[in-house]
Write an enzyme that holds these catalytic residues in place. Structure first.
Site, short mmCIF file in Angstrom:
data_model
loop_
_atom_site.label_atom_id
_atom_site.label_comp_id
_atom_site.label_asym_id
_atom_site.label_seq_id
_atom_site.Cartn_x
_atom_site.Cartn_y
_atom_site.Cartn_z
N THR A 44 43.12 16.93 48.39
CA THR A 44 42.29 17.62 47.34
C THR A 44 42.86 18.65 46.81
O THR A 44 43.21 19.03 45.56
CB THR A 44 40.96 17.74 47.95
OG1 THR A 44 40.45 16.79 48.40
CG2 THR A 44 40.08 18.58 46.70
N TYR A 107 33.58 8.10 43.26
CA TYR A 107 32.99 7.36 41.95
C TYR A 107 32.22 6.24 42.26
O TYR A 107 31.11 6.15 41.52
CB TYR A 107 33.88 7.40 40.91
CG TYR A 107 33.70 6.88 39.67
CD1 TYR A 107 32.87 7.91 38.79
CD2 TYR A 107 33.52 5.68 39.09
CE1 TYR A 107 32.11 7.60 37.55
CE2 TYR A 107 32.96 5.22 38.03
CZ TYR A 107 32.48 6.26 37.29
OH TYR A 107 32.01 5.87 35.85
N TYR A 133 38.37 11.05 55.95
CA TYR A 133 38.09 12.35 55.06
C TYR A 133 36.55 12.22 54.47
O TYR A 133 36.63 11.50 53.67
CB TYR A 133 39.27 12.61 54.11
CG TYR A 133 39.07 13.99 53.24
CD1 TYR A 133 38.05 14.73 53.57
CD2 TYR A 133 39.81 13.95 52.02
CE1 TYR A 133 38.34 16.06 52.65
CE2 TYR A 133 39.66 15.17 51.36
CZ TYR A 133 39.15 16.08 51.67
OH TYR A 133 38.95 17.27 50.93
N ARG A 138 32.25 15.97 46.77
CA ARG A 138 33.08 15.30 45.61
C ARG A 138 33.21 14.08 45.59
O ARG A 138 33.35 13.47 44.35
CB ARG A 138 34.51 16.01 46.33
CG ARG A 138 34.89 17.40 46.11
CD ARG A 138 36.53 17.58 46.07
NE ARG A 138 36.85 18.98 46.09
CZ ARG A 138 37.39 19.35 44.81
NH1 ARG A 138 37.69 18.62 43.86
NH2 ARG A 138 37.73 20.58 44.63
N LYS A 161 38.47 14.22 59.16
CA LYS A 161 38.27 15.57 58.61
C LYS A 161 36.81 15.61 58.09
O LYS A 161 36.39 14.81 57.24
CB LYS A 161 39.06 15.33 57.46
CG LYS A 161 39.00 16.94 56.98
CD LYS A 161 39.92 17.13 55.67
CE LYS A 161 39.83 18.47 54.70
NZ LYS A 161 40.60 18.59 53.69
N ILE A 203 41.60 21.82 58.80
CA ILE A 203 42.34 21.55 57.65
C ILE A 203 41.95 22.76 56.61
O ILE A 203 40.97 22.51 55.89
CB ILE A 203 42.43 20.17 56.95
CG1 ILE A 203 43.13 19.41 57.80
CG2 ILE A 203 43.13 20.06 55.65
CD1 ILE A 203 42.91 17.71 57.53
#
Length: 292
Positions: A44, A107, A133, A138, A161, A203
């Site tokens: 990202t 999305y 992840y 997001r 993550k 991270i």
């Protein structure tokens, strides 16, 4: 395999928007010198959403080349298209990367079953280690602990993550997965608490400009010296928050340019450079750590 401080590396760009490989090489060497435990390439923070497929692949390959096997490289290979993610992963099979970071499809908002089948199919098509992840703010979808636990039984899915900000996830997952399944924080502001609860790594966005401090904090925390870890965390807490004063990676790129790590703070549309108001705020805080 991946413990401690892992930097979510920015992708430096020239004024015209092209990738600046000169600055990328400088950044990789900077992290090797400052003891960062691993690099995430084109996640990202690396602006994966606006790099072309060719650029995405090339940045990862160049990062591996510049690392010279001195630091593990984790490649961002996630997509909202299962087949696209498989295609990129296969291209990287012999690249020298150590693992893939595979984001929850964005999305299209899959169900838990859809997410399970997505990651399962990718994993069946590669021998590369896969790190899940989860970043629902997001992607619009939340990979729930029960789905993560189910996925952890697949041999080459080695960890997650977790960037949901929900610290209860650590115990909810850790209690039901194999001992060596990695729990990695994706949030600088809560990372210390995450590790203290049983996490293995962070991270980090902040590590782009403060690699040695993040390395030391994570090392102290993993070794259960929480007093020393907390002391470092308290000093950088304000910076951790301000690096998200606008959408990541807008502030971290501006900060990296300000302290001389990259030549330009260019981000690609639809992102725009840091506002004048927020530049003043971030500049004031940076002065506490840097002379420039």
């Amino acid at each position: 395999m991946f413990k401690g401080s892992i930097v979510a590396l920015i992708t430096p760009m020239k004024v015209n928007g092209d990738i600046c490989y000169k600055s990328l090489k400088k950044l990789v060497r900077y992290h090797i010198k400052n003891n960062t435990n691993a690099i995430v390439s084109v996640g990202t923070t690396g602006e994966s959403a606006t790099l072309t497929q060719k650029e995405h692949y090339n940045v990862i390959i160049k990062t591996v080349k510049y690392a010279k096997k001195k630091i593990p490289i984790i490649a961002g290979t996630g997509s909202n298209s299962t087949n696209e993610s498989i295609e990129l992963t296969k291209k990287l099979e012999t690249s020298g990367i150590s693992a893939c970071l595979n984001v929850v499809p964005y999305y299209n908002k899959p169900t838990q079953e859809g997410m399970f089948k997505h990651f399962e199919k990718i994993s069946k098509n590669t021998k590369l280690p896969q790190i899940l992840y989860n970043i629902p703010q997001r992607t619009g979808s939340d990979l729930l602990p029960e789905t993560t636990i189910k996925l952890s039984k697949i041999d080459n899915i080695i960890g997650i993550k977790e960037a949901s900000g929900n610290l209860s996830r650590v115990n909810n997952i850790k209690s039901f997965v194999k001992k060596n399944f990695l729990l990695i924080s994706g949030d600088d502001t809560t990372a210390l608490d995450f590790i203290q609860l049983g996490g293995n790594a962070l991270i980090s966005v902040t590590a782009n400009i403060m690699p040695n401090k993040i390395f030391k904090m994570c090392k102290f925390a993993i070794n259960k010296n929480f007093k020393k870890a907390r002391k470092i965390n308290d000093k950088i807490h304000e910076l951790n928050k301000l690096l998200f004063i606008e959408t990541n990676p807008i502030p971290i790129k501006w900060a990296a340019k300000k302290i001389g790590l990259i030549d330009n703070n260019i981000v690609r549309l639809p992102l725009t450079t840091l506002s004048k108001k927020n530049k003043k705020i971030l500049k004031k805080v940076l002065k506490k750590y840097y002379k420039k």
